[in-house]
Design a protein around this motif. Structure first.
Motif, mmCIF file in Angstrom:
data_model
loop_
_atom_site.group_PDB
_atom_site.id
_atom_site.type_symbol
_atom_site.label_atom_id
_atom_site.label_comp_id
_atom_site.label_asym_id
_atom_site.label_seq_id
_atom_site.Cartn_x
_atom_site.Cartn_y
_atom_site.Cartn_z
ATOM 1 N N ASP A 188 -9.296 8.758 -2.048
ATOM 2 C CA ASP A 188 -8.651 8.663 -1.319
ATOM 3 C C ASP A 188 -9.005 7.312 -0.769
ATOM 4 O O ASP A 188 -10.567 6.877 -1.108
ATOM 5 C CB ASP A 188 -8.807 10.209 0.169
ATOM 6 C CG ASP A 188 -8.289 10.920 0.072
ATOM 7 O OD1 ASP A 188 -7.165 10.949 -0.180
ATOM 8 O OD2 ASP A 188 -8.603 11.835 0.857
ATOM 9 N N THR A 189 -8.493 6.462 -0.654
ATOM 10 C CA THR A 189 -8.302 5.208 0.260
ATOM 11 C C THR A 189 -8.160 4.749 1.445
ATOM 12 O O THR A 189 -6.910 4.910 1.288
ATOM 13 C CB THR A 189 -7.868 4.171 -0.930
ATOM 14 O OG1 THR A 189 -8.481 3.952 -2.846
ATOM 15 C CG2 THR A 189 -8.628 2.856 -0.393
ATOM 16 N N PHE A 190 -8.441 3.621 1.561
ATOM 17 C CA PHE A 190 -7.895 2.894 3.240
ATOM 18 C C PHE A 190 -8.060 1.656 3.205
ATOM 19 O O PHE A 190 -9.390 1.610 2.620
ATOM 20 C CB PHE A 190 -8.040 4.317 4.288
ATOM 21 C CG PHE A 190 -9.458 3.764 4.968
ATOM 22 C CD1 PHE A 190 -10.723 5.671 4.832
ATOM 23 C CD2 PHE A 190 -10.205 3.017 5.572
ATOM 24 C CE1 PHE A 190 -12.000 5.055 4.823
ATOM 25 C CE2 PHE A 190 -12.068 3.195 6.479
ATOM 26 C CZ PHE A 190 -12.365 3.880 5.508
ATOM 27 N N ILE A 234 0.510 -1.362 -0.226
ATOM 28 C CA ILE A 234 -0.033 -0.072 -0.085
ATOM 29 C C ILE A 234 0.941 1.178 0.345
ATOM 30 O O ILE A 234 1.575 1.067 0.997
ATOM 31 C CB ILE A 234 -0.521 0.118 1.387
ATOM 32 C CG1 ILE A 234 -1.364 -1.259 1.251
ATOM 33 C CG2 ILE A 234 -2.373 1.343 0.701
ATOM 34 C CD1 ILE A 234 -2.559 -1.654 0.458
ATOM 35 N N ASP A 235 0.636 1.865 -0.944
ATOM 36 C CA ASP A 235 1.202 3.035 -1.390
ATOM 37 C C ASP A 235 2.798 2.322 -1.764
ATOM 38 O O ASP A 235 3.607 1.584 -0.632
ATOM 39 C CB ASP A 235 1.592 4.202 0.054
ATOM 40 C CG ASP A 235 0.137 5.013 0.021
ATOM 41 O OD1 ASP A 235 -0.183 4.749 -1.213
ATOM 42 O OD2 ASP A 235 -0.367 5.750 1.347
ATOM 43 N N THR A 279 -3.451 5.406 -2.546
ATOM 44 C CA THR A 279 -4.272 6.016 -1.174
ATOM 45 C C THR A 279 -4.653 7.253 -1.821
ATOM 46 O O THR A 279 -5.305 7.633 -1.287
ATOM 47 C CB THR A 279 -3.947 5.747 0.228
ATOM 48 O OG1 THR A 279 -2.816 6.890 0.278
ATOM 49 C CG2 THR A 279 -3.708 4.054 0.468
ATOM 50 N N GLY A 287 -3.391 5.996 4.513
ATOM 51 C CA GLY A 287 -3.200 7.429 4.012
ATOM 52 C C GLY A 287 -2.698 8.254 4.701
ATOM 53 O O GLY A 287 -3.495 8.280 5.398
#
Lengths: 293, 385
Positions: free
Chosen positions: B239-241, B107-108, B136, B253
């Motif tokens: 935005d994503t979490f 993630i990221d 994110t 994020g």
């Protein structure tokens, strides 16, 4: 000849090893068992709780003052805050009857960690005595922080970092998560004294020093404690309780009720010291309490 | 002193010393080889042209399981968070790595000029192939390593019908084409793209997502449910979490930045203060503390330390309170400069890196609330009195 020198060599080696291993580990004092709090110092603050707006004797800066001024006691009934225990620096000031126990190294029999739990919500405090380093700055912070101990004479000196944000006084005066807590636990027979100070680069201008005392209680029994958060008051979802700056109508009630000058109740390092009494005598009285209609 | 523990006597000393040399010394000698962390003490790896060296002096503050890498320009920490999830910090935004028995999800991806180091750091944790990358947001400190990591990974074969409901670890005999999938909210792709013939707004070298979702997306990956949630119009509009349900970890994020910054709200990319607060509340609703508002589900913020529910609740409280203060000032008719002079963030400016991000935060909130006031919009977040 070679054999004799080997024997002497081994004997010398054994002597050195004996001296090293046979040295006292340190002046270790045993804290194991139950302790009940004397609670005689600052009893009104620690029992019923402090008044709103009473910051006397706290070495706080203006940021801390603003947090206190805008704090709303309804914060405590928010579901997210209901089950917060007192952090390590405030735990001894709350309902703090406690039980201590130690982990011992099976080989040396020295104490590798002390643990204790205070009565309110039973948070577990662990003090590592094995010389381990404090964790990375990216590690989680906890209510009890990360504590390491060392003996200074007969005193147990404890250094704690990685604390969650807590409170210096239960009326909204905060203690930041960047604080370091230094404690000295001192046992005199059946009396245990804690001298603790907090260094907080965010909210304090000087270290805040406090003492607390307990009496040994061999028959003391700690009772289970489970906190399950629930909606005590119906609020809109994501409600956050606070006062807007300048809108807290309760802020100066303490000064008026106790007849303490307004400037004095605002706290600050100066208000910790005895000389402040001279200045206090020159200050105007607080306004009277507003008459309720 | 009735309470002193018995000191070790000279009579015990000789047998103890002998016992020490017979038993403890060999055990201590073995410890270096038994511990993975110690094993790495002299490691020198050259991968992607980057030298990786673990230095004891820098790394002596890590909890068990932690790895510290030092590059020529700083320290990178790799911390085990919980379950299958790890956090890498020091290469831009925090990077979340989920490691399964045979595959990896990231993630990221950190900063572009750090991308080689990101890959090196992941390879210090695992040599398993990367199958999925999630962005994110479209920020360059979250997407800089997209190309590097994707190229180092593998794609799920087209037509294999695997992404949903299957664990790719049980696949054998299939050939995987190179190039790990990069997932993001559709708005991330839209904002990283440009009409044909025009230049993309992102820096050269950063690649866009290969796969997008709209409201919510999920996969069963590496033995657990991995769920992507969209927080509309928060830090940005993309935005994503990410919730790792079995591990009990949420990667947020820049919806949450621990003590590092005030919220960075980007109105030009669709961000808003009320969306930001809603996003924080979305996350809080998913977290279950273990006991006494501590532990349980852990949170990896976009920047800053590993956190839990209490940390994100305090952050939400702070954001809501500052919003409420600015709203009152806006209602009184103040200009932006007057609002700034009234210090609506007082009480929080001394925390972490808050002071450095104060002005942009006040400006973003002021802009939103002024707009809402003009439009007689609904602004019902918070409860100041």
């Amino acid at each position: 000849m070679v054999k004799i020198s080997r024997i002497f060599g081994f004997a010398f080696f054994a002597l050195i090893a004996t001296l090293l291993v046979g040295l006292p580990a340190s002046a270790q004092v045993d804290f194991s068992g139950g302790w009940v709090t004397k609670n005689h110092e600052d009893a009104p603050e620690r029992g019923p709780g402090p008044d709103i707006g009473d910051y006397t004797g706290l070495p706080i800066n203006n940021d801390a003052r603003v947090r206190g001024d805008t704090w709303d006691a309804s914060m405590l009934e928010m579901v997210e805050h209901e089950c917060e225990p007192h952090p390590a620096d405030y735990g001894p000031r709350g309902p703090s009857n406690m039980r201590w126990w130690g982990d011992t190294d099976p080989f040396t029999k020295g104490v590798t960690a002390w643990h204790y739990q205070v009565a309110y919500l039973l948070p577990l405090r662990t003090i590592y005595m094995d010389g381990r380093p404090h964790p990375s700055e990216n590690a989680p912070h906890t209510w009890q922080g990360f504590s390491t101990g060392e003996w200074v004479g007969d005193m147990l000196k404890v250094t704690t970092t990685h604390l969650k944000e807590g409170w210096t006084r239960r009326n909204g005066i905060p203690r930041s998560e960047q604080s370091t807590l230094i404690e000295f636990y001192i046992r005199h027979h059946d009396l245990l004294t804690l001298v603790a100070y907090v260094e907080d680069p965010v909210y304090l201008t000087e270290p805040l020093i406090r003492t607390s005392d307990w009496v040994a209680a061999p028959g003391f029994q700690q009772y289970p404690s489970v906190c399950i958060p629930s909606n005590e008051v119906s609020r809109p979802k994501s409600y956050v309780a606070y006062h807007l700056p300048g809108k807290n109508e309760f802020l100066y009630e303490f000064a008026s009720r106790r007849n303490v000058p307004i400037e004095a109740v605002r706290g600050g390092a100066e208000t910790m010291y005895p000389e402040y009494r001279n200045k206090l005598a020159t200050m105007p009285d607080p306004p009277p309490l507003p008459v309720k209609k | 002193m009735d309470f002193k523990l018995r000191n070790y006597s000279i009579t015990l000393g000789v047998p103890l010393a002998a016992l020490f040399f017979v038993t403890a010394a060999p055990l201590l000698a073995q410890q270096d080889t038994a511990s993975g962390q110690h094993n790495r003490s002299d490691q020198k790896v050259t991968r992607s042209g980057v030298e990786l060296r673990r230095q004891e002096k820098v790394c002596n503050d890590l909890p068990p399981g932690g790895i510290c890498l030092t590059f020529d320009n700083g320290k990178v920490e790799l911390l085990h968070v919980q379950g299958r999830v790890y956090m890498i910090s020091g290469l831009g935004a925090n990077i979340t790595v989920q490691i399964g028995d045979s595959d990896v999800m990231v993630i990221d991806t950190g900063l572009l000029h750090m991308s080689d180091k990101v890959l090196t750091a992941i390879r210090a944790l695992t040599d398993k192939p990367i199958f999925y990358i999630v962005d994110t947001s479209m920020d360059e400190d979250h997407t800089g390593g997209n190309a590097s990591l994707s190229n180092a990974g593998w794609a799920i074969p087209v037509g294999s019908n695997l992404p949903f409901g299957h664990d790719v670890s049980d696949l054998t005999g299939l050939t995987f084409p190179p190039g790990a999938a990069i997932l993001a909210h559709i708005n991330v792709l839209n904002r990283m793209s440009a009409p044909t013939g025009q230049k993309s707004p992102v820096a050269e070298g950063i690649v866009s997502p290969t796969d997008v979702y709209e409201d919510e997306s999920w996969k069963f990956f590496n033995g657990e449910e991995v769920i992507l949630f969209h927080a509309p119009s928060a830090h940005t509009d993309g935005d994503t979490f990410v919730l790792f349900r079995r591990s009990g970890v949420i990667s947020t994020g820049d919806l949450f930045t621990s003590m590092n910054t005030y919220p960075v709200i980007q109105p030009d990319k669709g961000g808003s203060i009320d969306g930001f607060i809603n996003g924080l509340n979305q996350i809080i609703d998913m977290i279950v503390p273990e006991e006494n508002e501590e532990g349980g589900t852990y949170v990896i913020p976009g920047h800053g330390r590993i956190s839990d529910r209490n940390d994100i609740v305090n952050y939400r409280d702070m954001v809501t309170i500052v919003r409420g203060r600015i709203e009152a000032l806006v209602k009184s008719g103040m200009t932006l400069e007057q609002v700034k002079a009234a210090k609506p963030t007082a009480g929080y400016d001394g925390l972490g890196g808050y002071a450095a991000t104060r002005d942009q935060f006040i400006e973003a909130v002021y802009r939103d609330l002024s707009k809402a006031r003009t439009k007689q919009g609904k602004t019902a977040t918070g409860a100041g009195r």
